[in-house]
Design a protein around this motif. Structure first.
Motif, short mmCIF file in Angstrom:
data_model
loop_
_atom_site.label_atom_id
_atom_site.label_comp_id
_atom_site.label_asym_id
_atom_site.label_seq_id
_atom_site.Cartn_x
_atom_site.Cartn_y
_atom_site.Cartn_z
N PHE A 81 0.84 -1.20 0.00
CA PHE A 81 0.00 0.00 0.00
C PHE A 81 0.88 1.25 0.00
O PHE A 81 0.73 2.16 -0.84
CB PHE A 81 -0.85 -0.06 1.28
CG PHE A 81 -1.98 0.92 1.37
CD1 PHE A 81 -2.42 1.65 0.29
CD2 PHE A 81 -2.64 1.07 2.60
CE1 PHE A 81 -3.49 2.53 0.41
CE2 PHE A 81 -3.71 1.93 2.73
CZ PHE A 81 -4.13 2.68 1.65
N GLY B 179 3.00 1.89 -3.15
CA GLY B 179 2.19 2.52 -4.19
C GLY B 179 1.99 4.01 -3.92
O GLY B 179 2.07 4.84 -4.82
N ALA B 180 1.77 4.34 -2.64
CA ALA B 180 1.57 5.74 -2.27
C ALA B 180 2.83 6.56 -2.55
O ALA B 180 2.76 7.69 -3.04
CB ALA B 180 1.19 5.85 -0.79
N LEU C 48 3.14 7.24 -6.21
CA LEU C 48 2.21 8.29 -6.63
C LEU C 48 2.69 9.66 -6.17
O LEU C 48 2.74 10.63 -6.95
CB LEU C 48 0.82 8.01 -6.05
CG LEU C 48 -0.26 8.96 -6.55
CD1 LEU C 48 -0.70 8.57 -7.95
CD2 LEU C 48 -1.45 8.97 -5.61
N ALA C 49 3.07 9.76 -4.89
CA ALA C 49 3.48 11.05 -4.32
C ALA C 49 4.70 11.61 -5.04
O ALA C 49 4.95 12.82 -5.01
CB ALA C 49 3.76 10.90 -2.83
N GLN D 291 5.10 11.96 -8.09
CA GLN D 291 4.79 12.51 -9.41
C GLN D 291 4.89 14.02 -9.52
O GLN D 291 4.86 14.59 -10.61
CB GLN D 291 3.42 12.03 -9.90
CG GLN D 291 3.32 10.52 -10.06
CD GLN D 291 4.51 9.96 -10.81
OE1 GLN D 291 4.86 10.44 -11.88
NE2 GLN D 291 5.16 8.96 -10.23
N GLY E 13 -6.49 -6.07 -3.65
CA GLY E 13 -6.49 -5.18 -4.81
C GLY E 13 -5.35 -5.50 -5.76
O GLY E 13 -5.55 -5.63 -6.98
N TYR E 14 -4.17 -5.66 -5.22
CA TYR E 14 -3.02 -6.02 -6.06
C TYR E 14 -3.22 -7.41 -6.67
O TYR E 14 -2.76 -7.68 -7.78
CB TYR E 14 -1.72 -5.95 -5.27
CG TYR E 14 -1.22 -4.54 -4.97
CD1 TYR E 14 -0.98 -3.65 -6.01
CD2 TYR E 14 -0.96 -4.11 -3.68
CE1 TYR E 14 -0.51 -2.36 -5.76
CE2 TYR E 14 -0.49 -2.83 -3.41
CZ TYR E 14 -0.26 -1.95 -4.46
OH TYR E 14 0.21 -0.69 -4.21
N ALA F 106 -5.23 -6.84 -9.68
CA ALA F 106 -4.38 -6.26 -10.72
C ALA F 106 -3.48 -7.33 -11.32
O ALA F 106 -3.23 -7.36 -12.53
CB ALA F 106 -3.55 -5.11 -10.13
N LEU G 72 2.76 -2.06 -10.67
CA LEU G 72 1.36 -2.15 -11.07
C LEU G 72 0.68 -0.79 -11.06
O LEU G 72 -0.47 -0.66 -11.48
CB LEU G 72 0.61 -3.12 -10.14
CG LEU G 72 1.12 -4.57 -10.16
CD1 LEU G 72 0.38 -5.40 -9.13
CD2 LEU G 72 0.96 -5.18 -11.54
N MET G 73 1.39 0.22 -10.58
CA MET G 73 0.86 1.59 -10.65
C MET G 73 0.86 2.02 -12.12
O MET G 73 1.39 1.31 -12.98
CB MET G 73 1.72 2.51 -9.80
CG MET G 73 1.62 2.23 -8.30
SD MET G 73 0.02 2.69 -7.59
CE MET G 73 0.19 4.49 -7.56
N PRO G 74 0.30 3.20 -12.43
CA PRO G 74 0.25 3.59 -13.84
C PRO G 74 1.61 3.55 -14.54
O PRO G 74 1.66 3.49 -15.76
CB PRO G 74 -0.32 5.01 -13.78
CG PRO G 74 -1.18 5.01 -12.56
CD PRO G 74 -0.45 4.13 -11.57
N GLY G 75 2.68 3.54 -13.78
CA GLY G 75 3.99 3.50 -14.43
C GLY G 75 4.33 4.86 -15.01
O GLY G 75 4.78 4.99 -16.14
N PHE G 76 4.09 5.85 -14.18
CA PHE G 76 4.25 7.27 -14.58
C PHE G 76 5.57 7.53 -15.30
O PHE G 76 6.60 7.10 -14.84
CB PHE G 76 4.19 8.13 -13.33
CG PHE G 76 2.87 8.11 -12.63
CD1 PHE G 76 1.78 8.78 -13.15
CD2 PHE G 76 2.71 7.41 -11.45
CE1 PHE G 76 0.56 8.78 -12.50
CE2 PHE G 76 1.49 7.40 -10.79
CZ PHE G 76 0.42 8.09 -11.32
#
Lengths: 360, 360
Positions: free
Chosen positions: A186, A189-190, A193-194, A196, A334-335, A338, A356-360
């Motif tokens: 979890f 993944g955060a 994201l953070a 970005q 959730g994962y 995915a 598995l995140m958007p792969g920014f």
């Protein structure tokens, strides 16, 4: 997405809570579970309530239970369940206390035998012997399992052991999602994201708080694994501690253990997703086994530099009332979902949460 | 992943900053850009520094510039660039001031003509005429474009307009990623992640702060679009305001505009990803056009109930020093990369940011 049929290996705290949380998620059907003594399989879906009621309270941990046997790779999983802290109260203990359970000497093999009809396998087993989960993965691969395997492991070094088996997993058609609990998982993944806001990430700090009074009995395996992160302890010494020694250690700290610079796979999982260097990730936290209140707020802090030259810190905070179980099992399932999407798309191999995140 | 060649439609604040941020990202090559007057195309990669230096400062907004012409669908995109607040200083204004730019009456058509060699198109155009972006998408589809289109639109209703064109987009092979800026976009993804502690999400609150003193000139189109969210204003009235009227409105508020219950697509984007009901999503914020300091901290708060019956709020906070541009353009390019991976895997249609998350 079609319904996902999944199995849980291990019915300690994490395994049982995963079964419980799955009932709140769409499209997930628990079809198999095992512990040291037994296995329950129903391809139409287990009666989770019955299974939980039967296993609740007849699980505990003895000194020997946190120690996987050396023959773990050949015993069909008995030691696996043992490692999860399942205390045997005679012949009727654990999953076989359920009317769906049946005794077996080879619980993991029994599940492998049925794995054609299983889309995903959640390994809810602590990983004190650090190649244990990779070896379980190998056994599924040897049986040509095609599907998802997912674990909630913590140790950075295990990721490399899985990577070393990646070709075997790929050949079998396994999508292995590793480190997919709370942290790593979890919070990994955060952090991804953070990050970005930034063109360069300088530091990721993950700081967790867990209050485990009412969950202590069910999570002794996890606590033992955490102790291995304390100064002066390692995986071997923690594995060899008697239950009395663990209690003495906890007493010494008034029930509150604080951890710094833990070997947590968040570091390699963020590096492999291209977010930052592993060495810039720091994980620590506070565990209180005598209170259900979190001793500190779980926070992810990501510090980086923006394209316009500012240095700042984005933060992600979990409410103190969210339990460790809520933060492990929701994301894990959730994962898992995915992972199944990836598996059905033919993406095999080893994946971390940030992959598995958007792969920014 | 192979290199991604992308185009930017619109060279206002967001378009130019996207070009700038792309230089910090691996695997992204800007090959085309356009504004009202001109187009720059180089399939080996634009000289972004030269382009930015040439267009910086020769862009501003006049009263007429925020208003797309009615013939926007047939004018080859001149109105599109116009809507982005590109002020014409005679023949040499905008992209044609760059040595890479050449004048054209049909900038968007010129890019469509070259789209075989373009993997992704970022629409950095405000969307005052709310079917404008869907109509641009349609034009690419009519030309059988196969690739990614991505926008940073805000209005909830536009998602439905894109959905209505989904079959056309799919037939063409377009993966359309909508609402992929800061909010919706970055913060939508954060909400989807923060929801993972909960089995039921009760409320998502997105509260943003933007300080836009130095970016004001470049972002007049965005400011005008925000004004349309104020009480007593709508898209039509905001579009028809003269520049002097907008200045008067801003004066009246001492440069600080506060917004509540904005029509922001975060709501429908979270609902379509199964996170919560659209009606439980609330978006508001504070815009200060006279300071670069954020007037309030950008925060995502997700309130829900855990499987074990606790109600809590997880939060995601952006550091005040991270600019709107950093928080729009990093995520936008990240979602663009995720879109390309999906496009190459044959996933066509309309996707929101939360659809690109792990899909917990």
């Amino acid at each position: 997405m079609d319904d996902i049929r999944f199995a849980v290996l291990g019915t300690g705290g994490i395994g049982r809570r995963t079964l419980e949380v799955s009932q709140h998620k769409d499209g997930l059907t628990a079809v198999a579970a095992c512990d040291r003594n037994g296995v329950a399989i129903d391809h139409d879906g287990l009666d989770v309530d019955e299974l939980l009621a039967a296993t609740e309270g007849n699980i505990a941990s003895g000194p020997e239970d946190g120690v996987p046997d050396d023959d773990v790779a050949t015993d069909g999983g008995a030691a696996a369940a043992k490692a999860d802290g399942v205390k045997q109260h005679g012949e009727e203990a654990g999953i076989i206390a359920s009317e769906q359970g049946k005794p077996t000497e080879t619980p993991i093999d029994d599940i492998i035998d049925e794995s054609d009809a299983i889309d995903a396998v959640l390994l809810a087993l602590p990983n004190l012997e650090h190649d244990f989960i990779p070896r379980v993965a190998e056994r599924f691969a040897e049986a040509d399992y095609e599907g998802v395997m997912i674990d909630v492991l913590k140790r950075s070094r295990v990721i490399g052991m899985l990577d070393a088996r990646e070709e075997t997993l790929k050949e079998s058609g396994i999508t292995f999602v590793c480190g997919a609990g709370a942290t790593p998982g979890f919070l990994t993944g955060a952090a991804a994201l953070a990050a970005q806001s930034f063109v360069e990430v300088e530091e990721v700090e993950i700081w967790w708080g867990v209050g485990l009074k009412s969950g202590y009995e069910d999570n002794r395996g996890t606590v033992r694994e955490d102790i291995a992160h304390l100064d002066g302890y390692d995986i071997e010494t923690a594995r060899e501690m008697s239950e009395a020694e663990i209690e003495a250690l906890i007493d010494e700290h008034d029930g509150v253990l604080e951890f710094h610079d833990m070997e947590h796979a968040d570091d390699v999982l963020l590096e492999r997703a291209g977010i930052c260097d592993a060495e810039d990730v720091h994980v620590g936290g506070v565990l209180d086994v005598r209170s259900d209140e979190k001793p500190t707020t779980t926070t992810v802090s990501v510090t980086g530099t923006t394209f316009d030259g500012e240095t700042g810190t984005n933060t992600f905070e979990l409410d103190d009332v969210t339990s460790m179980e809520a933060n492990v099992n929701g994301p894990a399932l959730g994962y898992l979902k995915a992972g199944v999407r990836n598996n059905r798309a033919g993406h095999y191999g080893v994946f971390g949460p940030a992959d598995l995140m958007p792969g920014f």
